[in-house]
Design an enzyme around this catalytic site. Structure first.
Site, PDB file in Angstrom:
ATOM      1  N   GLU A 299      49.027  22.559  33.772  1.00  0.00           N
ATOM      2  CA  GLU A 299      48.358  22.203  35.109  1.00  0.00           C
ATOM      3  C   GLU A 299      49.670  22.635  36.114  1.00  0.00           C
ATOM      4  O   GLU A 299      50.614  22.137  35.900  1.00  0.00           O
ATOM      5  CB  GLU A 299      47.983  20.821  35.227  1.00  0.00           C
ATOM      6  CG  GLU A 299      47.410  20.591  36.846  1.00  0.00           C
ATOM      7  CD  GLU A 299      46.503  21.316  37.256  1.00  0.00           C
ATOM      8  OE1 GLU A 299      45.524  21.694  36.538  1.00  0.00           O
ATOM      9  OE2 GLU A 299      46.542  21.847  38.271  1.00  0.00           O
ATOM     10  N   ASP A 331      52.674  27.023  35.861  1.00  0.00           N
ATOM     11  CA  ASP A 331      51.537  28.096  36.322  1.00  0.00           C
ATOM     12  C   ASP A 331      51.419  28.789  35.093  1.00  0.00           C
ATOM     13  O   ASP A 331      52.369  29.477  34.689  1.00  0.00           O
ATOM     14  CB  ASP A 331      52.103  28.684  37.441  1.00  0.00           C
ATOM     15  CG  ASP A 331      51.007  29.458  38.029  1.00  0.00           C
ATOM     16  OD1 ASP A 331      50.320  30.034  37.313  1.00  0.00           O
ATOM     17  OD2 ASP A 331      51.284  29.937  39.261  1.00  0.00           O
ATOM     18  N   ASP A 349      39.419  27.690  32.338  1.00  0.00           N
ATOM     19  CA  ASP A 349      38.733  26.890  33.206  1.00  0.00           C
ATOM     20  C   ASP A 349      39.073  26.805  34.525  1.00  0.00           C
ATOM     21  O   ASP A 349      39.411  25.731  35.143  1.00  0.00           O
ATOM     22  CB  ASP A 349      38.355  25.463  32.606  1.00  0.00           C
ATOM     23  CG  ASP A 349      37.094  24.786  33.433  1.00  0.00           C
ATOM     24  OD1 ASP A 349      36.248  25.569  33.647  1.00  0.00           O
ATOM     25  OD2 ASP A 349      37.371  23.700  33.959  1.00  0.00           O
ATOM     26  N   CYS A 418      32.177  26.177  37.179  1.00  0.00           N
ATOM     27  CA  CYS A 418      31.258  25.229  37.563  1.00  0.00           C
ATOM     28  C   CYS A 418      30.843  25.893  38.700  1.00  0.00           C
ATOM     29  O   CYS A 418      30.289  24.948  39.782  1.00  0.00           O
ATOM     30  CB  CYS A 418      31.667  23.767  37.809  1.00  0.00           C
ATOM     31  SG  CYS A 418      33.184  23.446  38.832  1.00  0.00           S
TER      32      CYS A 418
HETATM   33  C1  LIG Z   1      38.163  23.617  37.369  1.00  0.00           C
HETATM   34  S1  LIG Z   1      39.808  22.834  37.246  1.00  0.00           S
HETATM   35  C2  LIG Z   1      40.101  22.338  35.566  1.00  0.00           C
HETATM   36  C3  LIG Z   1      39.108  21.237  34.995  1.00  0.00           C
HETATM   37  C4  LIG Z   1      39.472  20.919  33.674  1.00  0.00           C
HETATM   38  N1  LIG Z   1      39.411  21.730  32.814  1.00  0.00           N
HETATM   39  C5  LIG Z   1      38.602  19.776  33.132  1.00  0.00           C
HETATM   40  O1  LIG Z   1      37.691  19.862  32.497  1.00  0.00           O
HETATM   41  O2  LIG Z   1      39.013  18.526  33.646  1.00  0.00           O
HETATM   42  C6  LIG Z   1      40.961  23.901  37.565  1.00  0.00           C
HETATM   43  C7  LIG Z   1      42.364  23.328  37.259  1.00  0.00           C
HETATM   44  O3  LIG Z   1      43.193  24.468  37.204  1.00  0.00           O
HETATM   45  C8  LIG Z   1      44.454  24.590  37.998  1.00  0.00           C
HETATM   46  N2  LIG Z   1      44.943  25.815  37.985  1.00  0.00           N
HETATM   47  C9  LIG Z   1      44.491  26.986  38.949  1.00  0.00           C
HETATM   48  N3  LIG Z   1      45.222  27.903  38.641  1.00  0.00           N
HETATM   49  C10 LIG Z   1      46.240  27.531  37.661  1.00  0.00           C
HETATM   50  C11 LIG Z   1      47.236  28.165  37.140  1.00  0.00           C
HETATM   51  N4  LIG Z   1      47.530  29.476  37.504  1.00  0.00           N
HETATM   52  N5  LIG Z   1      48.105  27.686  36.255  1.00  0.00           N
HETATM   53  C12 LIG Z   1      47.806  26.203  35.984  1.00  0.00           C
HETATM   54  N6  LIG Z   1      46.836  25.468  36.399  1.00  0.00           N
HETATM   55  C13 LIG Z   1      46.213  26.217  37.239  1.00  0.00           C
HETATM   56  C14 LIG Z   1      44.147  23.888  39.221  1.00  0.00           C
HETATM   57  O4  LIG Z   1      45.161  23.007  39.873  1.00  0.00           O
HETATM   58  C15 LIG Z   1      42.839  22.848  38.645  1.00  0.00           C
HETATM   59  O5  LIG Z   1      43.530  21.472  38.409  1.00  0.00           O
END
Ligand SMILES: C[S@@+](CC[C@H](N)C(=O)[O-])C[C@H]1O[C@@H](n2cnc3c(N)ncnc32)[C@H](O)[C@@H]1O
Length: 508
Positions: A299, A331, A349, A418
């Site tokens: 995350e 990241d 996701d 989603c």
């Molecule tokens: C749609 S949410 C994920 C929901 C999670 N899969 C769940 O079911 O609880 C997307 C998440 O990915 C994180 N995110 C986005 N880009 C990212 C990256 N390049 N590396 C790591 N995390 C990332 C965002 O901060 C966010 O918390």
């Protein structure tokens, strides 16, 4: 009672300034002591704020025609003493006086008993002088919009109907207990399992036919469920059925391998991570494996990483609780895939528009409500703003998938959103299938028989250039399901809007 409207106005100001969720903000304004009276107060403030927000476009249109801020500057203009009340937010937040004006106008126009404050309270007294004009204006709007009654002037009426069809989905956390044990406990608590597709009874629950260990309750059961020990100790997790699809489709154990390394690339808040962890039943490592560095669930947002850790702790997924998840604040795009050659399975996701999510109050304070303006918004401008937002999300999503495809020993990964928009779903998939990474890595879509074959709703063929095989490999969920149900009946085929597919490496 004047104090009640000031608190509601303060809550509304915080909500419009996006200082938190509607529920969290109104709870703060209930009171400090947490007494039953204070809780009642919080509920009343919540009700007034939600109603004001849902009529906001109409109220604003009325107040543009009958400009109370100009007619009554002493109490509703910028120099109003209401704007100097302790805690009132400065610009660019809307003024506290304008927020109090909205809640008062709501009660004046929509509540039979009218404003419940002392008659001599100046804001009430000054506003009520204009009651006849305000009323005439709202009737004019109602007629012009062809609505049968004031109730139809609420925004989000359609969303509410959709949300009413979606069960309160709960996943049994099999790291804590098995589903049969949980069903026995629920039965002792007064819930009964039933074999029905349609449920209008808060005392009944059903089992999903699509994902094991997922139960469907009536939404009215939510607060009772949240009071149970099963919920508090992380045995029962509130998680939409569709959100359980990715981990169920990925299912690393089905390959019969002994050593499993999986990664959740975008984890917070962590529901899918905790589901995958439970499916792996403590075997393998969810996360990446890099020499002695064991990361599990990635995350990148520091704030959301804290939420992730809390969820993993509560659900027993962390190594100190004998779980298999190693969270890491990283990241995903910054990783060098070559260094993570142990990763075989992945959940992806990424951030998306969230356009499929319907069952929450917060849409009421969102941009759409402002854009749903009765007179002033040019629909073409609205479409342009959405199109450019979707284009930038889609480009990031495509980038994330192509990055995942570079992990040298990855066998399978799911991509999910989603969102209901083809731009973030089918169109992204079609693009990445034609990418260099897909060609070099031998990546194809897993076919329908490997991806919830019995789920009826599949990808849009028109957005897949007419390719039915590709469209069938994709899983879609329409918010609220595709079936009509009578009002207040929930249906076990109804979820939030969702999209998922699975990429597999098929070297020829
Ligand atoms: C749609 S949410 C994920 C929901 C999670 N899969 C769940 O079911 O609880 C997307 C998440 O990915 C994180 N995110 C986005 N880009 C990212 C990256 N390049 N590396 C790591 N995390 C990332 C965002 O901060 C966010 O918390």
């Amino acid at each position: 009672m004047a104090e009640f409207y000031v608190k509601a106005g303060r809550a509304l100001q915080d909500i419009l300034a996006r200082r938190g969720s509607i529920k969290a903000i109104t709870a703060q304004f209930g009171d400090d002591k947490g007494s039953a009276r204070a809780q009642g107060n919080a509920k009343r403030i919540l009700a007034l704020v939600v109603n004001t927000l849902s009529f906001r476009s109409t109220l604003q249109a009325v107040l543009r025609k009958v400009d109370i801020a100009t007619l009554e500057p002493k109490w509703f203009g910028t120099a109003s003493p209401l704007n100097r009340i302790k805690g009132a937010l400065p610009a660019p937040a809307p003024t506290l006086a304008s927020c109090i004006l909205l809640v008062l106008t709501h009660d004046l126009l929509f509540v039979t008993r009218g404003i419940q404050a002392a008659k001599a309270w100046p804001p009430r007294e000054r506003l009520e002088r204009h009651k006849a004009r305000l009323h005439a204006e709202i009737v004019r709007i109602q007629l012009r919009m062809g609505k049968k009654n004031f109730e139809e002037l609420r925004s989000g009426a359609e969303e509410r109907q959709i949300a009413a069809r979606i069960p309160r989905w709960c996943r049994v956390n099999t790291l804590r207990a098995n589903t049969e044990e949980v069903i026995r406990s629920l039965t002792q608590l007064g819930w009964n399992q039933a074999e029905t597709e349609q449920n209008d009874d808060a005392a009944i629950f059903t089992r999903s036919e699509y994902v094991p260990d997922v139960l469907a309750f009536h939404p009215r059961a939510t607060s009772d469920l949240m009071r149970t020990e099963l919920y508090r100790d992380g045995t029962l997790i509130l998680q939409d059925l569709a959100s359980c699809f990715p981990a169920a489709i990925l299912d690393p154990l089905r390959d019969g391998q002994s050593e499993i390394t999986a990664m959740d690339a975008t984890s917070a808040p962590g529901n899918k991570t905790s589901h995958l962890s439970a499916l792996m039943k403590g075997k393998g490592k969810v996360g990446l494996c890099h020499s002695n560095d064991q990361l599990i669930a990635l995350e990148r947002s520091p704030q959301r990483f804290i939420t992730l850790q809390r969820l993993l702790e509560r659900t027993g997924c962390l190594p100190r609780n004998h779980g298999n998840v190693h969270p890491q604040k990283t990241d995903f795009l910054s990783l060098d895939p070559e260094k993570f050659d142990s990763v075989q399975y992945m959940l992806l996701d990424p951030s998306c528009s969230g356009s499929g999510i319907v069952n929450r109050l917060d849409y009421l304070s969102g941009k759409d409500d402002e854009q749903d303006n009765l007179e002033e918004i040019d629909p073409l401008e609205k479409d342009k703003a959405l199109a450019s937002r979707l284009a930038s999300l889609a480009s990031l999503q495509e980038h994330m998938i192509r990055h995942a495809m570079k992990f040298p020993n990855l066998k399978r990964f799911t991509y999910s959103t989603c969102s209901i928009h083809e731009e973030e779903n089918e169109k992204v998939v079609i693009k990445v299938l034609a990418s260099e990474e897909a060609r070099n890595g031998g990546w194809k879509l897993a076919s329908r028989d490997e991806v919830l074959p019995s789920w009826p709703e599949r990808g849009h063929a028109s957005a897949c250039k007419g390719d039915l095989q590709i469209a069938n490999a994709l899983v879609r969920c329409t918010p609220g399901g595709t079936l009509d149900t009578p009002p207040n009946s929930v249906h076990d085929g109804a979820t939030n809007g969702f999209f998922v597919c699975c990429f597999v490496r098929k070297m020829s």
